[in-house]
Design an enzyme around this catalytic site. Structure first.
Site, PDB file in Angstrom:
ATOM      1  N   ARG A  47      87.262 118.075 -11.198  1.00  0.00           N
ATOM      2  CA  ARG A  47      87.255 117.387 -12.299  1.00  0.00           C
ATOM      3  C   ARG A  47      89.059 117.682 -11.999  1.00  0.00           C
ATOM      4  O   ARG A  47      89.339 118.335 -11.550  1.00  0.00           O
ATOM      5  CB  ARG A  47      86.892 117.868 -13.818  1.00  0.00           C
ATOM      6  CG  ARG A  47      86.934 118.933 -14.208  1.00  0.00           C
ATOM      7  CD  ARG A  47      87.644 119.933 -14.227  1.00  0.00           C
ATOM      8  NE  ARG A  47      88.860 119.219 -14.625  1.00  0.00           N
ATOM      9  CZ  ARG A  47      90.074 119.807 -14.256  1.00  0.00           C
ATOM     10  NH1 ARG A  47      91.051 120.362 -14.140  1.00  0.00           N
ATOM     11  NH2 ARG A  47      91.500 118.538 -15.820  1.00  0.00           N
ATOM     12  N   GLY A  48      89.402 116.366 -12.461  1.00  0.00           N
ATOM     13  CA  GLY A  48      90.620 116.018 -12.097  1.00  0.00           C
ATOM     14  C   GLY A  48      91.029 115.016 -11.337  1.00  0.00           C
ATOM     15  O   GLY A  48      90.448 115.063 -10.291  1.00  0.00           O
ATOM     16  N   ALA A  49      91.389 113.370 -11.437  1.00  0.00           N
ATOM     17  CA  ALA A  49      91.695 112.682 -10.880  1.00  0.00           C
ATOM     18  C   ALA A  49      91.433 112.975  -8.754  1.00  0.00           C
ATOM     19  O   ALA A  49      91.089 112.550  -8.540  1.00  0.00           O
ATOM     20  CB  ALA A  49      92.641 111.582 -11.026  1.00  0.00           C
ATOM     21  N   ARG A  88      82.463 109.031 -11.898  1.00  0.00           N
ATOM     22  CA  ARG A  88      83.480 108.631 -12.910  1.00  0.00           C
ATOM     23  C   ARG A  88      84.112 107.563 -12.464  1.00  0.00           C
ATOM     24  O   ARG A  88      84.699 106.925 -12.067  1.00  0.00           O
ATOM     25  CB  ARG A  88      83.996 110.188 -12.783  1.00  0.00           C
ATOM     26  CG  ARG A  88      83.481 110.186 -13.218  1.00  0.00           C
ATOM     27  CD  ARG A  88      84.077 112.252 -13.750  1.00  0.00           C
ATOM     28  NE  ARG A  88      84.735 112.345 -15.491  1.00  0.00           N
ATOM     29  CZ  ARG A  88      85.365 113.226 -15.344  1.00  0.00           C
ATOM     30  NH1 ARG A  88      85.504 113.942 -14.559  1.00  0.00           N
ATOM     31  NH2 ARG A  88      86.023 112.772 -16.929  1.00  0.00           N
ATOM     32  N   GLN A 193      89.725 122.012 -21.229  1.00  0.00           N
ATOM     33  CA  GLN A 193      90.338 122.273 -19.692  1.00  0.00           C
ATOM     34  C   GLN A 193      91.814 122.922 -20.142  1.00  0.00           C
ATOM     35  O   GLN A 193      92.334 124.006 -19.239  1.00  0.00           O
ATOM     36  CB  GLN A 193      90.800 120.704 -19.737  1.00  0.00           C
ATOM     37  CG  GLN A 193      89.272 120.433 -18.605  1.00  0.00           C
ATOM     38  CD  GLN A 193      88.965 119.250 -19.902  1.00  0.00           C
ATOM     39  OE1 GLN A 193      88.558 119.490 -21.174  1.00  0.00           O
ATOM     40  NE2 GLN A 193      88.449 118.310 -19.418  1.00  0.00           N
ATOM     41  N   ASP A 234      95.043 109.662 -14.964  1.00  0.00           N
ATOM     42  CA  ASP A 234      93.762 109.479 -13.753  1.00  0.00           C
ATOM     43  C   ASP A 234      93.824 107.673 -13.711  1.00  0.00           C
ATOM     44  O   ASP A 234      93.228 107.666 -12.346  1.00  0.00           O
ATOM     45  CB  ASP A 234      92.554 109.002 -15.253  1.00  0.00           C
ATOM     46  CG  ASP A 234      92.189 110.447 -15.518  1.00  0.00           C
ATOM     47  OD1 ASP A 234      92.985 111.939 -15.991  1.00  0.00           O
ATOM     48  OD2 ASP A 234      91.267 110.960 -14.529  1.00  0.00           O
ATOM     49  N   LYS A 245      93.621 112.302 -20.324  1.00  0.00           N
ATOM     50  CA  LYS A 245      92.662 113.143 -21.202  1.00  0.00           C
ATOM     51  C   LYS A 245      93.216 112.844 -22.087  1.00  0.00           C
ATOM     52  O   LYS A 245      94.212 112.243 -22.738  1.00  0.00           O
ATOM     53  CB  LYS A 245      92.869 114.451 -21.108  1.00  0.00           C
ATOM     54  CG  LYS A 245      91.951 115.490 -21.349  1.00  0.00           C
ATOM     55  CD  LYS A 245      90.252 114.703 -21.442  1.00  0.00           C
ATOM     56  CE  LYS A 245      90.205 115.159 -20.131  1.00  0.00           C
ATOM     57  NZ  LYS A 245      88.544 114.040 -19.943  1.00  0.00           N
TER      58      LYS A 245
END
Ligand code: MRU
Length: 345
Positions: A47-49, A88, A193, A234, A245
């Site tokens: 995860r994380g753009a 996503r 996170q 993102d 987020k």
């Protein structure tokens, strides 16, 4: 931080450090097919753009390897890539990376050649991402005081990128320059996170970090205990409106109220210049169970539902500066963004 996205060319597999299990255990998920990569991105193994973009780029190489050399192999690859690009919705780095690999393989004569070209492009995207983080770090570190406390939200670190991090890259670079920077990590509900991942990677690197409840940010700022807020992104619209987020918008409002600078760090691959403002950013809604069952145990009463928007949009006017690998956009406006990123790739 050690590498967390590793392609093994001898077995033609992608290994991903399972971020759902951190910090409790370091286990890896192996992806052999593009469907495996989609199945890793959705539940947030990775995860994380920027990290999603890097993983997806390797996923494109797996996709090319999966199809056989029949007449319509290209259509088959395109269908797999379309599925991957939608794993996503908010992180634009995902469709950016898939689009970049797709362009690279457009002229490949057969799937085998396409797979090799895709792997080469994925490695370039991965390497460039780390280099961009380091460049952002150098530029952004100059904005931080010689000694102070930075509040960050979610995880925009090595784990969220190809390595080094965007927001945490700025903090790492400031420390490497000899600045005495301490970090407050917002816990970042509902998937923690900040408490799990930011605390994990900063502690491993020996960077002083303390976790705070999200509700504590206002009083920490009111007491003068926060010198700057730095977050990742993102998707950033052409006017600088920034999706990140859920909870980021609240921090930006607080920062403006208390006169604390609010910085966003993001590479050019996070900008979506096709949309005029944040109103057009698709916001992912995730399962209610992530809210009602923190860490898997029911907290809310039986029968009570929840809303779970995973991101919010911070208007550009609340952002003191956007730190990119090319320049610091201070303030971020449609004009400064077009000037620095207009002909971006
Ligand atoms: O849902 P996540 O954990 O993928 O959300 C991640 C974030 O919001 C990060 O801040 C953003 O992707 C930037 S990461 C460099």
């Amino acid at each position: 931080m050690q590498a967390h996205i590793v392609f093994d060319p001898s077995r033609w597999t992608l290994q991903l450090l399972d971020q759902r299990r951190l910090p409790w255990e370091e286990t890896w998920v192996e992806c052999r097919t593009v469907a495996d990569v989609v199945a890793a991105i959705r539940p947030m193994v990775v995860r994380g753009a920027p990290a999603i973009g890097v993983a997806a780029a390797y996923g494109c190489a797996l996709a090319c390897r999966e199809v056989s050399a029949h007449a319509s192999w290209r259509t088959a690859v395109e269908a797999l890539l379309a599925d991957l690009a939608q794993a996503r919705p908010t992180a634009v780095n995902l469709s950016w990376a898939v689009g970049r690999v797709a362009a690279r393989i457009a002229k490949a004569p057969d799937p085998a050649a396409a797979a090799l070209a895709a792997l080469d492009e994925a490695r370039a995207i991965h390497d460039e991402d780390v280099a961009m983080c380091r460049a952002m770090g150098r530029l952004g570190a100059a904005l931080l005081p010689q000694k102070g406390t930075v509040l960050t939200h979610c995880n925009a670190g090595a784990l969220a990128t190809g390595g080094y991090g965007t927001a945490l890259g700025v903090i790492r670079a400031a420390r490497e320059m000899g600045k005495d920077i301490r970090v407050l990590a917002d816990e970042t509900r509902p998937l923690w996170q900040g408490a799990r991942l930011t605390a994990y990677e900063l502690a491993r690197d020996g960077i002083p970090v303390e976790v705070i409840c999200e509700g504590a940010a206002a009083s920490m700022m009111a007491r003068g205990e926060v010198d700057a807020v730095i977050v990742g992104a993102d998707r950033i619209a052409a006017n600088g409106d920034t999706a990140n987020k859920i909870g980021t918008l609240g921090l930006a409002v607080l920062a403006r109220h208390f006169g604390v600078p609010f910085y966003v760090a993001a590479p050019h691959s996070t900008f979506d210049l096709s949309i005029a403002s944040g109103a057009h950013i698709p916001i992912e809604e995730r399962a209610a169970e992530e809210v009602t069952h923190p860490c898997g145990s029911r907290l809310a009463p039986e029968g009570v539902g929840a809303r779970n928007p995973a991101f919010d949009v911070t208007p550009a006017e609340l952002i003191s500066a956007i730190i990119t690998e090319r320049a610091v956009l201070q303030p971020p406006t449609a004009a400064t963004i077009a000037q620095v990123l207009g002909g971006r790739v």
